[in-house]
Each structure stands twice: as structure tokens, then as C-alpha cells.
Design a protein around this motif. Structure first.
Motif, PDB file in Angstrom:
ATOM      1  N   PHE A 152       0.845  -1.192   0.000  1.00 59.23           N
ATOM      2  CA  PHE A 152       0.000   0.000   0.000  1.00 59.23           C
ATOM      3  C   PHE A 152       0.882   1.245   0.000  1.00 59.23           C
ATOM      4  O   PHE A 152       1.864   1.326   0.740  1.00 59.23           O
ATOM      5  CB  PHE A 152      -0.930  -0.003   1.205  1.00 59.23           C
ATOM      6  CG  PHE A 152      -1.807  -1.220   1.263  1.00 59.23           C
ATOM      7  CD1 PHE A 152      -2.922  -1.329   0.445  1.00 59.23           C
ATOM      8  CD2 PHE A 152      -1.504  -2.276   2.105  1.00 59.23           C
ATOM      9  CE1 PHE A 152      -3.722  -2.457   0.471  1.00 59.23           C
ATOM     10  CE2 PHE A 152      -2.290  -3.416   2.142  1.00 59.23           C
ATOM     11  CZ  PHE A 152      -3.410  -3.508   1.323  1.00 59.23           C
ATOM     12  N   LEU A 153       0.507   2.226  -0.837  1.00 57.40           N
ATOM     13  CA  LEU A 153       1.289   3.452  -0.964  1.00 57.40           C
ATOM     14  C   LEU A 153       0.367   4.657  -0.862  1.00 57.40           C
ATOM     15  O   LEU A 153      -0.709   4.688  -1.480  1.00 57.40           O
ATOM     16  CB  LEU A 153       2.022   3.486  -2.311  1.00 57.40           C
ATOM     17  CG  LEU A 153       3.030   2.366  -2.591  1.00 57.40           C
ATOM     18  CD1 LEU A 153       2.365   1.214  -3.341  1.00 57.40           C
ATOM     19  CD2 LEU A 153       4.197   2.885  -3.423  1.00 57.40           C
ATOM     20  N   ILE A 154       0.789   5.653  -0.082  1.00 56.87           N
ATOM     21  CA  ILE A 154       0.004   6.865   0.095  1.00 56.87           C
ATOM     22  C   ILE A 154       0.961   8.028   0.360  1.00 56.87           C
ATOM     23  O   ILE A 154       2.044   7.832   0.934  1.00 56.87           O
ATOM     24  CB  ILE A 154      -1.013   6.707   1.255  1.00 56.87           C
ATOM     25  CG1 ILE A 154      -2.019   7.855   1.289  1.00 56.87           C
ATOM     26  CG2 ILE A 154      -0.299   6.555   2.594  1.00 56.87           C
ATOM     27  CD1 ILE A 154      -3.177   7.627   2.261  1.00 56.87           C
ATOM     28  N   GLY A 155       0.582   9.215  -0.047  1.00 53.35           N
ATOM     29  CA  GLY A 155       1.405  10.381   0.195  1.00 53.35           C
ATOM     30  C   GLY A 155       1.627  10.603   1.684  1.00 53.35           C
ATOM     31  O   GLY A 155       0.718  10.423   2.496  1.00 53.35           O
ATOM     32  N   GLN A 156       2.839  11.012   2.031  1.00 56.64           N
ATOM     33  CA  GLN A 156       3.171  11.232   3.436  1.00 56.64           C
ATOM     34  C   GLN A 156       2.251  12.258   4.073  1.00 56.64           C
ATOM     35  O   GLN A 156       1.741  12.058   5.185  1.00 56.64           O
ATOM     36  CB  GLN A 156       4.622  11.698   3.563  1.00 56.64           C
ATOM     37  CG  GLN A 156       5.088  11.930   4.996  1.00 56.64           C
ATOM     38  CD  GLN A 156       5.372  10.654   5.742  1.00 56.64           C
ATOM     39  OE1 GLN A 156       6.232   9.886   5.334  1.00 56.64           O
ATOM     40  NE2 GLN A 156       4.671  10.428   6.840  1.00 56.64           N
ATOM     41  N   ALA A 157       2.012  13.374   3.383  1.00 55.43           N
ATOM     42  CA  ALA A 157       1.172  14.430   3.949  1.00 55.43           C
ATOM     43  C   ALA A 157      -0.257  13.952   4.140  1.00 55.43           C
ATOM     44  O   ALA A 157      -0.911  14.305   5.136  1.00 55.43           O
ATOM     45  CB  ALA A 157       1.197  15.671   3.050  1.00 55.43           C
ATOM     46  N   GLU A 158      -0.760  13.155   3.210  1.00 56.82           N
ATOM     47  CA  GLU A 158      -2.129  12.632   3.329  1.00 56.82           C
ATOM     48  C   GLU A 158      -2.236  11.678   4.512  1.00 56.82           C
ATOM     49  O   GLU A 158      -3.184  11.751   5.310  1.00 56.82           O
ATOM     50  CB  GLU A 158      -2.534  11.933   2.031  1.00 56.82           C
ATOM     51  CG  GLU A 158      -3.983  11.476   1.985  1.00 56.82           C
ATOM     52  CD  GLU A 158      -4.984  12.597   1.790  1.00 56.82           C
ATOM     53  OE1 GLU A 158      -6.199  12.297   1.714  1.00 56.82           O
ATOM     54  OE2 GLU A 158      -4.581  13.780   1.715  1.00 56.82           O
ATOM     55  N   PHE A 159      -1.287  10.778   4.639  1.00 52.80           N
ATOM     56  CA  PHE A 159      -1.296   9.833   5.748  1.00 52.80           C
ATOM     57  C   PHE A 159      -1.230  10.567   7.084  1.00 52.80           C
ATOM     58  O   PHE A 159      -2.003  10.273   8.007  1.00 52.80           O
ATOM     59  CB  PHE A 159      -0.114   8.869   5.613  1.00 52.80           C
ATOM     60  CG  PHE A 159      -0.069   7.799   6.658  1.00 52.80           C
ATOM     61  CD1 PHE A 159      -0.796   6.631   6.520  1.00 52.80           C
ATOM     62  CD2 PHE A 159       0.708   7.959   7.808  1.00 52.80           C
ATOM     63  CE1 PHE A 159      -0.760   5.636   7.494  1.00 52.80           C
ATOM     64  CE2 PHE A 159       0.755   6.982   8.792  1.00 52.80           C
ATOM     65  CZ  PHE A 159       0.018   5.815   8.632  1.00 52.80           C
ATOM     66  N   ASP A 160      -0.323  11.518   7.177  1.00 54.50           N
ATOM     67  CA  ASP A 160      -0.157  12.247   8.442  1.00 54.50           C
ATOM     68  C   ASP A 160      -1.426  12.998   8.822  1.00 54.50           C
ATOM     69  O   ASP A 160      -1.791  13.056  10.009  1.00 54.50           O
ATOM     70  CB  ASP A 160       1.009  13.225   8.333  1.00 54.50           C
ATOM     71  CG  ASP A 160       2.363  12.531   8.263  1.00 54.50           C
ATOM     72  OD1 ASP A 160       2.431  11.317   8.541  1.00 54.50           O
ATOM     73  OD2 ASP A 160       3.354  13.207   7.912  1.00 54.50           O
TER      74      ASP A 160
END
Length: 304
Positions: A152-160
């Protein structure tokens, strides 16, 4: 050892009634060199018009929406999940809404069945953002990841943003369930998710492009195959009418309206200048097409 999902699938198949013709949920197909891209319908949403159109100049907005034969009090945008296969990786961009958001959506597995693709085949899942219609299809009925072999991959800013405990208190009452649902699902994959930033090549031939505004860390993805490329734009271009004709208007569906408007204008400028095809989650005809200049704005042209 069989998983609980495999056991239920086997039982369900054994008890099934005589097969009816399968509903073909696949939307459209695009080939970039040796890369094949299919869009798969997760169904559609049913939204009050104000959720998207509220706050816009109402008379001008109604004239634009009316050109497309749509009402302004209720919108039913399609949901197009993108599937990319390059011979090595089988990648989903977003996973639809699953069974818990709207009864008109959550149809992704039917679409995958139509193409003969199983959840076990998926090697990677890349999230544009964590709104319900993009993320809530992540888990099965046992709250386990539905795609057991995927990274699974997601943008760091979105995850945070979604994992911040303060988000549920600051996102606004209308979106509180969005925050609770996103955090619950992301917690399940927190130890197996890879985070990335703007401009990173997250997989061979796939580069992340920051398109913030719809959510604080929304990402688009540029897919390259041979000499061609296409952009998976998620909800950075959230409809085929006002988002194209008047991209500078803030939309009620965007969490940061002014930033999302700036993103739309810059993205459309880029797509037109590069003559790059785009794939939109809520665009008609399977979502594959291109943008072209039209009057003071742009228009979406579906892939033939």
C-alpha cells in the motif's frame, strides 16, 4: 491454509444459483506502450448538489451544468477505479468505497471479476487520497486488508493528516465520519504502508504529483509507457462540467477550496500543454480522455 475469505468465497460459489450474465463494470481501456490501463466502475455516488456546487455563482453555474443535461439539486457522479498492468505489476489506484458508504457504490469486485482479476493478483494499491469513496473498500468483512498480497502506498502528507488525532475535531461536522473511517482503515495497514512525496517515482513508470486542496495531501499519478503518458488525477478534477469550464471556482467538495482551485488550473494547464491524457475518478465514460481549451476555460473530451 485457507484464509477466512477463501473459505467464504468457496462456500458462496458452491451455493450460488445458476449463473446469470455478468454485469460488465469495466469502463474503458487505454494502452501506453506495453502498459495496459483499465478503468473499473465502483458504481456511483448520490450527492446533494450543494455539496459540489454550493457557493458558486448560482446563475452562471446552473447554465453550465444545464448544458450537460444535469440537475443542480442532485448529482450522481460515477466512480472509476484505475487498474494498471505492465506485465510485472498489477496496480490499483484507489479501492472504491466498499459496502459501508453508499448502496450505489462499492462494486469494484464485480468489475474485477469481469476482467478476470482477483484481489490476490493486486501487487500494489496507490491512494490518491483517503476520502470514503477512494479508501473504504480497503478492508474485508473481518477488517483485514482485502488485497492480501498488495503493498500500500500513500502520500506522506495525506497519511499524516488522517492519522492526526486532531483531524476529527477540526475537519468539520459534515466530514467527521470521513476522519473516523479513514483513521480506522489506515491504522490496519500502518505497518505495511509506504509513504512518498511529490515527484517520487513510486514504482517503475509511475511518478507522484502533488495536487493538494481537495484534501491536504491529495496526489495524482503520472503513468509512463514508452513515449506516452497519462495522469490519474483522482479528485483534483472532480467533475466534467464546472471543474473544467470554471476551474477557478471553489467547490464545496474540496477541503481547501482556494488551494484546490489553484491546483485545478495548474493541472489543466499542464495537461493541455503536454497533450497528456487523463483519468478521472468522477469523470464520465470510464474517466479516460483529455482536456482542451474552450472559451475562458476547458472541456473534457472522452476517449473515443
Amino acid at each position: 491454509m485457507l484464509t477466512r475469505r477463501q473459505i467464504l468465497t468457496t462456500i458462496g460459489a458452491a451455493l450460488a444459483a445458476p449463473a446469470l450474465p455478468r454485469r460488465l463494470w469495466a469502463g474503458s481501456t487505454l494502452t501506453l506502450g506495453s502498459v495496459q490501463i483499465d478503468t473499473l466502475s465502483d458504481g456511483h455516488l448520490v450527492l446533494p448538489g450543494d455539496f459540489i456546487l454550493g457557493g458558486m455563482p448560482q446563475e452562471e453555474m446552473a447554465a453550465i451544468v444545464g448544458k450537460y443535461g444535469l440537475p443542480t439539486d442532485r448529482l450522481e457522479p460515477p466512480c472509476n477505479v484505475t487498474l494498471m498492468r505492465d506485465g510485472t505489476n498489477t496496480v490499483l489506484f484507489d479501492v472504491g468505497s466498499g459496502p459501508d458508504f453508499m448502496p450505489t457504490a462499492g462494486k469494484l469486485q464485480e468489475a474485477m471479476d469481469a476482467l478476470g482479476v482477483t484481489v490476490e493478483d493486486i501487487t500494489h494499491v496507490c491512494f490518491t487520497h483517503a476520502h470514503p469513496d477512494h479508501l473504504w473498500g480497503l478492508l474485508d468483512e473481518f477488517d483485514e486488508p482485502l488485497f492480501p498480497n498488495a503493498e500500500f502506498l500513500i502520500g506522506q502528507a495525506e497519511f499524516d493528516y488522517w492519522m492526526d488525532p486532531e483531524t476529527v475535531n477540526t475537519i468539520g461536522e459534515a466530514r467527521t465520519t470521513f476522519a473516523v473511517g479513514a483513521q480506522r482503515r489506515l491504522e490496519v495497514i500502518a505497518d505495511q504502508v509506504r509513504k512518498f512525496g511529490d515527484g517520487e517515482e513510486i514504482l517503475p513508470g509511475i511518478a507522484a504529483r502533488a495536487t493538494f486542496g481537495h484534501t491536504p495531501g491529495h496526489m495524482a499519478f503520472e503513468i509512463r509507457g514508452g513515449s506516452e503518458s497519462a495522469m490519474v488525477v483522482g479528485d483534483a478534477l472532480g467533475n466534467h462540467h464546472v471543474a473544467f469550464e470554471r476551474p477557478e471556482w471553489a467547490s464545496g467538495s474540496d477541503q481547501d477550496g482556494p488551494m484546490a482551485a489553484q491546483t485545478r488550473q495548474a493541472l489543466l494547464d499542464q495537461l493541455v500543454a503536454a497533450r497528456m491524457r487523463l483519468i478521472g475518478f468522477h469523470l464520465p465514460g470510464g474517466g479516460i480522455g483529455h482536456a482542451e481549451k474552450a472559451d475562458a476555460g476547458y472541456r473534457f473530451v472522452e476517449e473515443a
